[in-house]
Design a protein around this motif. Structure first.
Motif, mmCIF file in Angstrom:
data_model
loop_
_atom_site.group_PDB
_atom_site.id
_atom_site.type_symbol
_atom_site.label_atom_id
_atom_site.label_comp_id
_atom_site.label_asym_id
_atom_site.label_seq_id
_atom_site.Cartn_x
_atom_site.Cartn_y
_atom_site.Cartn_z
ATOM 1 N N ASP A 1 9.175 26.988 4.255
ATOM 2 C CA ASP A 1 9.170 28.282 3.909
ATOM 3 C C ASP A 1 7.796 28.578 2.746
ATOM 4 O OD1 ASP A 1 11.724 28.631 5.311
ATOM 5 O OD2 ASP A 1 12.185 27.945 4.054
ATOM 6 N N GLY A 2 7.109 28.596 2.504
ATOM 7 C CA GLY A 2 5.667 28.451 1.951
ATOM 8 C C GLY A 2 6.236 27.309 0.687
ATOM 9 N N ILE A 3 6.815 26.363 0.468
ATOM 10 C CA ILE A 3 6.753 25.631 -0.450
ATOM 11 C C ILE A 3 6.198 23.998 -0.137
ATOM 12 C CG2 ILE A 3 8.091 24.296 -2.445
ATOM 13 C CD1 ILE A 3 9.933 26.668 -1.633
ATOM 14 N N ALA A 4 5.058 24.162 -0.803
ATOM 15 C CA ALA A 4 4.108 22.256 -0.307
ATOM 16 C C ALA A 4 5.427 21.005 -1.474
ATOM 17 C CB ALA A 4 3.528 22.023 -0.336
ATOM 18 N N VAL A 5 5.624 20.114 -0.435
ATOM 19 C CA VAL A 5 6.476 18.639 -1.124
ATOM 20 C C VAL A 5 5.693 18.070 -1.073
ATOM 21 C CG1 VAL A 5 8.614 17.352 -1.735
ATOM 22 C CG2 VAL A 5 8.442 19.731 -0.390
ATOM 23 N N VAL A 6 4.889 17.438 -2.174
ATOM 24 C CA VAL A 6 4.287 16.402 -1.827
ATOM 25 C C VAL A 6 4.588 14.592 -3.046
ATOM 26 C CG1 VAL A 6 1.997 14.774 -3.480
ATOM 27 C CG2 VAL A 6 2.182 18.172 -2.272
ATOM 28 N N VAL A 7 4.867 13.838 -1.871
ATOM 29 C CA VAL A 7 5.470 12.937 -2.317
ATOM 30 C C VAL A 7 4.947 11.534 -2.133
ATOM 31 C CG1 VAL A 7 7.581 11.058 -1.923
ATOM 32 C CG2 VAL A 7 7.757 13.493 -1.389
ATOM 33 N N MET B 1 0.308 -1.349 -0.129
ATOM 34 C CA MET B 1 0.186 0.400 -0.491
ATOM 35 C C MET B 1 0.811 1.190 0.085
ATOM 36 S SD MET B 1 -2.718 0.822 2.942
ATOM 37 C CE MET B 1 -4.390 0.137 1.985
ATOM 38 N N GLY B 2 0.608 2.332 -0.668
ATOM 39 C CA GLY B 2 1.668 2.927 -0.898
ATOM 40 C C GLY B 2 0.528 4.386 0.035
ATOM 41 N N ARG B 3 1.762 5.889 -0.311
ATOM 42 C CA ARG B 3 1.277 6.982 0.541
ATOM 43 C C ARG B 3 1.448 7.833 0.566
ATOM 44 N NH1 ARG B 3 5.633 6.767 5.490
ATOM 45 N NH2 ARG B 3 6.980 6.977 4.433
ATOM 46 N N ILE B 4 0.841 9.271 0.718
ATOM 47 C CA ILE B 4 1.739 10.542 -0.169
ATOM 48 C C ILE B 4 2.438 10.949 1.291
ATOM 49 C CG2 ILE B 4 0.301 13.240 -0.329
ATOM 50 C CD1 ILE B 4 0.702 10.384 -3.049
ATOM 51 N N ASP B 5 3.813 11.304 1.397
ATOM 52 C CA ASP B 5 4.141 12.122 2.407
ATOM 53 C C ASP B 5 4.437 13.923 1.529
ATOM 54 O OD1 ASP B 5 5.039 9.836 3.262
ATOM 55 O OD2 ASP B 5 6.837 9.769 1.603
ATOM 56 N N PHE B 6 3.804 13.967 2.632
ATOM 57 C CA PHE B 6 3.125 15.832 2.519
ATOM 58 C C PHE B 6 4.070 16.559 3.443
ATOM 59 C CE2 PHE B 6 1.325 19.993 2.974
ATOM 60 C CZ PHE B 6 0.454 20.383 1.921
ATOM 61 N N ARG C 1 -4.562 7.954 -4.248
ATOM 62 C CA ARG C 1 -5.599 8.781 -4.532
ATOM 63 C C ARG C 1 -6.338 9.806 -3.384
ATOM 64 N NH1 ARG C 1 -6.954 4.525 -7.566
ATOM 65 N NH2 ARG C 1 -9.447 4.328 -6.204
ATOM 66 N N ALA C 2 -6.544 9.381 -1.905
ATOM 67 C CA ALA C 2 -7.624 10.084 -0.404
ATOM 68 C C ALA C 2 -6.339 11.244 -0.346
ATOM 69 C CB ALA C 2 -7.740 8.848 -0.187
ATOM 70 N N GLY C 3 -4.848 10.541 -0.179
ATOM 71 C CA GLY C 3 -3.975 11.520 0.197
ATOM 72 C C GLY C 3 -3.003 13.107 -0.681
ATOM 73 N N LEU C 4 -3.861 12.369 -1.991
ATOM 74 C CA LEU C 4 -3.797 13.713 -3.051
ATOM 75 C C LEU C 4 -4.580 14.628 -2.922
ATOM 76 C CD1 LEU C 4 -1.998 11.838 -6.219
ATOM 77 C CD2 LEU C 4 -1.275 13.718 -4.819
ATOM 78 N N THR C 5 -6.173 13.722 -2.979
ATOM 79 C CA THR C 5 -6.915 15.577 -2.555
ATOM 80 C C THR C 5 -6.992 15.998 -1.447
ATOM 81 O OG1 THR C 5 -8.313 13.410 -3.653
ATOM 82 C CG2 THR C 5 -9.753 15.301 -1.856
ATOM 83 N N GLU C 6 -6.911 15.135 -0.010
ATOM 84 C CA GLU C 6 -5.786 16.371 1.176
ATOM 85 C C GLU C 6 -5.105 16.633 0.739
ATOM 86 O OE1 GLU C 6 -5.652 14.055 4.120
ATOM 87 O OE2 GLU C 6 -7.411 12.468 4.119
#
Length: 253
Positions: A10-16, A1-6, A31-36
């Motif tokens: 400094d104003g920059i969001a990193v989505v992994v 199972m994968g996950r979204i690391d967020f 997909r749910a993590g990306l939506t969030e």
């Protein structure tokens, strides 16, 4: 199972996109993590720009998790098909895709949904739906034709062809190509530059660029003039021009 690391700094969001065992294929939890993540980026005023990348160095994303789709009977006469992956538009904060390795299928769609794409020379990116007997969906046909023109887009779409980083940059699919190991650093460099500008001016610039394409040219010019005038009347413009005359860096709120 994968996950979204967020993460945000400094104003920059990193989505992994983190599902390395499957080349960062996007499963239901992701997909749910990306939506969030999209919702937080859109709503959080402290976030000025977002970078999307894959975990590791083998793939940005290989698209949807096909094993999970088959388990859920997504294909066939009664299938609902895989759910769409991309969204960023109409979020008016800029998104940068940092692409190492594979960005194919739905992963390619996700990269297309970003505003800027930094790719490694060894990347392989492109639409691959026809390999599986499926239409190139998730907005790929519409975004790609607008991005690189109908003729070249049809070549990639109808041949279901992937391109490397150098070709991606040459045809306008990516704005910057770097050595594979430098992709994330290059994307973050751009993100830091954008994060240093007025958030309002950046958002309106993106909005003008996207929405103006659907307007008559004269109307687009008039709208741009109105937005620019509004910008000149804001505190950010006063700060920016004051900083220039005072020979200092501006500090935008």
């Amino acid at each position: 199972m994968g996950r979204i690391d967020f993460s945000v700094s400094d104003g920059i969001a990193v989505v992994v996109l983190d599902n390395e065992a499957k080349r960062n294929a996007v499963d239901a939890e992701m997909r749910a993590g990306l939506t969030e993540a999209y919702a937080r980026i859109e709503e959080d005023d402290d976030i000025r720009v977002a970078v999307i990348r894959g975990a590791g160095d083998k793939a940005f994303s290989s698209g949807g998790d096909i094993d999970a789709y088959q388990e859920n009977s997504s294909f066939g006469p009664d299938g609902g098909g895989p759910p769409p992956i991309p969204r960023p538009w109409p979020i008016w904060k800029p998104f940068i895709a940092a692409i190492q390795g594979y960005a194919v299928g739905g992963g390619f769609a996700l990269a297309l949904a970003c505003d800027l794409r930094v790719v490694g020379r060894g990347a392989r990116i492109g639409p691959t739906g026809l390999w599986r007997g499926a239409v190139q969906g998730a907005q790929q046909s519409q975004r790609l034709t607008r991005l690189i023109g109908l003729s070249k887009a049809l070549e990639l779409l109808l041949l279901a062809r992937t391109v490397d980083g150098e070709e991606a940059a040459a045809i306008g699919l990516a704005q910057r190509v770097v050595d594979d190991e430098s992709v994330v650093d290059a994307a973050m460099e751009w993100a830091r530059t954008i994060a240093g500008y007025s958030p309002w001016a950046v958002a309106r610039t993106k909005e003008l660029a996207y929405q103006g394409q659907n307007m008559e040219l004269a109307d687009a010019f008039a709208w741009e003039a109105d937005v620019a005038l509004e910008g000149y009347r804001r505190e950010d413009a006063l700060e920016g021009f004051s900083a220039f005359t005072e020979r200092r860096d501006p500090r935008f709120g």
